[in-house]
Design a protein around this motif. Structure first.
Motif, PDB file in Angstrom:
ATOM      1  N   ALA A  94       2.206  18.071 -45.830  1.00 14.05           N
ATOM      2  CA  ALA A  94       2.042  16.656 -46.594  1.00 14.05           C
ATOM      3  C   ALA A  94       0.742  16.646 -47.396  1.00 14.05           C
ATOM      4  N   VAL A  95      -0.548  16.944 -46.975  1.00 17.98           N
ATOM      5  CA  VAL A  95      -1.604  17.329 -47.842  1.00 17.98           C
ATOM      6  C   VAL A  95      -1.430  17.924 -48.826  1.00 17.98           C
ATOM      7  N   PHE A 105       5.322  12.052 -43.860  1.00 18.20           N
ATOM      8  CA  PHE A 105       3.673  12.110 -43.927  1.00 18.20           C
ATOM      9  C   PHE A 105       3.121  11.973 -45.212  1.00 18.20           C
ATOM     10  N   PHE A 106       3.759  12.686 -46.175  1.00 15.71           N
ATOM     11  CA  PHE A 106       3.384  12.596 -47.652  1.00 15.71           C
ATOM     12  C   PHE A 106       3.331  11.236 -48.235  1.00 15.71           C
ATOM     13  N   ASN A 107       4.340  10.375 -48.026  1.00 15.28           N
ATOM     14  CA  ASN A 107       4.404   8.792 -48.396  1.00 15.28           C
ATOM     15  C   ASN A 107       3.347   8.175 -47.675  1.00 15.28           C
ATOM     16  N   MET A 108       2.842   8.611 -46.344  1.00 20.00           N
ATOM     17  CA  MET A 108       2.096   7.703 -45.595  1.00 20.00           C
ATOM     18  C   MET A 108       0.645   8.122 -46.152  1.00 20.00           C
ATOM     19  N   MET A 141       0.979  18.543 -50.645  1.00 17.46           N
ATOM     20  CA  MET A 141       1.992  17.712 -51.612  1.00 17.46           C
ATOM     21  C   MET A 141       1.062  16.901 -52.411  1.00 17.46           C
ATOM     22  N   THR A 142       0.021  16.426 -51.979  1.00 17.28           N
ATOM     23  CA  THR A 142      -0.769  15.272 -52.429  1.00 17.28           C
ATOM     24  C   THR A 142      -1.739  16.234 -53.514  1.00 17.28           C
ATOM     25  N   GLN A 143      -1.946  17.395 -53.453  1.00 15.13           N
ATOM     26  CA  GLN A 143      -3.050  18.032 -54.115  1.00 15.13           C
ATOM     27  C   GLN A 143      -3.135  17.667 -55.545  1.00 15.13           C
ATOM     28  N   PHE A 144      -2.148  17.325 -56.195  1.00 15.60           N
ATOM     29  CA  PHE A 144      -2.141  17.120 -57.514  1.00 15.60           C
ATOM     30  C   PHE A 144      -2.696  15.724 -58.077  1.00 15.60           C
ATOM     31  N   LYS A 145      -2.648  15.065 -56.941  1.00 15.04           N
ATOM     32  CA  LYS A 145      -3.132  13.486 -57.223  1.00 15.04           C
ATOM     33  C   LYS A 145      -4.518  13.148 -56.403  1.00 15.04           C
ATOM     34  N   ILE A 146      -4.563  13.692 -55.243  1.00 13.90           N
ATOM     35  CA  ILE A 146      -5.978  13.456 -54.288  1.00 13.90           C
ATOM     36  C   ILE A 146      -6.910  14.586 -54.608  1.00 13.90           C
ATOM     37  N   LYS A 147      -8.137  14.420 -54.853  1.00 13.08           N
ATOM     38  CA  LYS A 147      -9.235  15.465 -54.812  1.00 13.08           C
ATOM     39  C   LYS A 147      -9.805  15.462 -53.608  1.00 13.08           C
ATOM     40  N   LYS A 148      -9.901  16.474 -52.970  1.00 12.42           N
ATOM     41  CA  LYS A 148     -10.207  16.458 -51.494  1.00 12.42           C
ATOM     42  C   LYS A 148     -11.716  15.800 -51.244  1.00 12.42           C
ATOM     43  N   ASN A 149     -12.475  16.005 -52.124  1.00 19.28           N
ATOM     44  CA  ASN A 149     -13.723  15.301 -52.122  1.00 19.28           C
ATOM     45  C   ASN A 149     -13.638  13.771 -52.145  1.00 19.28           C
ATOM     46  N   GLU A 150     -12.572  13.316 -52.565  1.00 17.54           N
ATOM     47  CA  GLU A 150     -12.434  11.556 -52.662  1.00 17.54           C
ATOM     48  C   GLU A 150     -12.327  10.985 -51.338  1.00 17.54           C
ATOM     49  N   LEU A 151     -12.051  11.887 -50.127  1.00 16.84           N
ATOM     50  CA  LEU A 151     -11.750  11.125 -48.741  1.00 16.84           C
ATOM     51  C   LEU A 151     -11.912  12.093 -47.806  1.00 16.84           C
ATOM     52  N   ILE A 152     -12.170  11.200 -46.625  1.00 18.05           N
ATOM     53  CA  ILE A 152     -12.442  12.001 -45.415  1.00 18.05           C
ATOM     54  C   ILE A 152     -11.077  11.967 -44.798  1.00 18.05           C
TER      55      ILE A 152
END
Length: 183
Positions: free
Chosen positions: A37-38, A73-76, A40-51
């Motif tokens: 799920a994480v 879980f991707f949607n959540m 799948m989010t890689q194009f939107k969410i930068k790993k350093n933006e959240l914990i």
């Protein structure tokens, strides 16, 4: 053009719900599901933006369809991210750290998964509409189709015989609780 794009998103969301997936039901590891799920989010969410905190040990496998649960879980995670970014831009709190915590525990029949975020939360007047098709709390209607939670509920409850519930405090965050069967 915007309406065409939104229509395409709606159709894609409905197709994901109605397709049973190629794999059918098999043993699914929660950790691999969260990883997928994480990913799948890689194009939107930068790993350093959240914990992203995972607080669970060895768990039995889930009885589920990997593709459908990955979508859940991707949607959540995607919803939590949007809520945290909205809080960040609206409240402009010094030192605010977007955070998602995933806890899980199991008994002999079920795995209970809790996903908490510290995002904007949901206003009291919107809570009863959360699972309504086409209802969105996202700032811009272009950001959400209003099908995410509806599809999540259908996949968890109808396809997997589980349960899903949300608790939220406006300006504090949201907690999603998912119960799925053990394989």
């Amino acid at each position: 053009q915007d309406n065409v794009e939104q229509g395409g998103e709606i159709v894609r969301g409905l197709l994901k719900y109605t397709r049973k997936g190629e794999e059918g039901f098999s043993p699914v590891e929660l950790d691999k599901l969260i990883d997928a799920a994480v990913e799948m989010t890689q194009f939107k969410i930068k790993k350093n933006e959240l914990i992203l905190m995972r607080e669970y040990g060895d768990l039995p496998k889930i009885k589920g369809n990997f593709t459908q649960l990955q979508e859940v879980f991707f949607n959540m995670i995607d919803n939590a991210y949007d809520a945290m970014m909205q809080r960040k831009s609206e409240k402009k709190e010094e030192g605010y750290q977007p955070m998602i915590k995933i806890n899980a525990a199991a008994d002999t029949r079920h795995i209970n998964i809790v996903i908490e975020d510290n995002g904007i939360g949901v206003k009291d007047e919107d809570k009863q509409k959360l699972f309504t098709p086409f209802f969105t709390t996202k700032l811009s209607s272009k950001k959400g189709t209003g099908l995410g939670l509806y599809v999540i509920q259908k996949i968890i409850e109808e396809n997997h015989g589980g349960k899903v519930a949300y608790e939220s405090k406006y300006m504090k965050g949201t907690t999603a609780k998912v119960m799925l069967p053990v394989y």
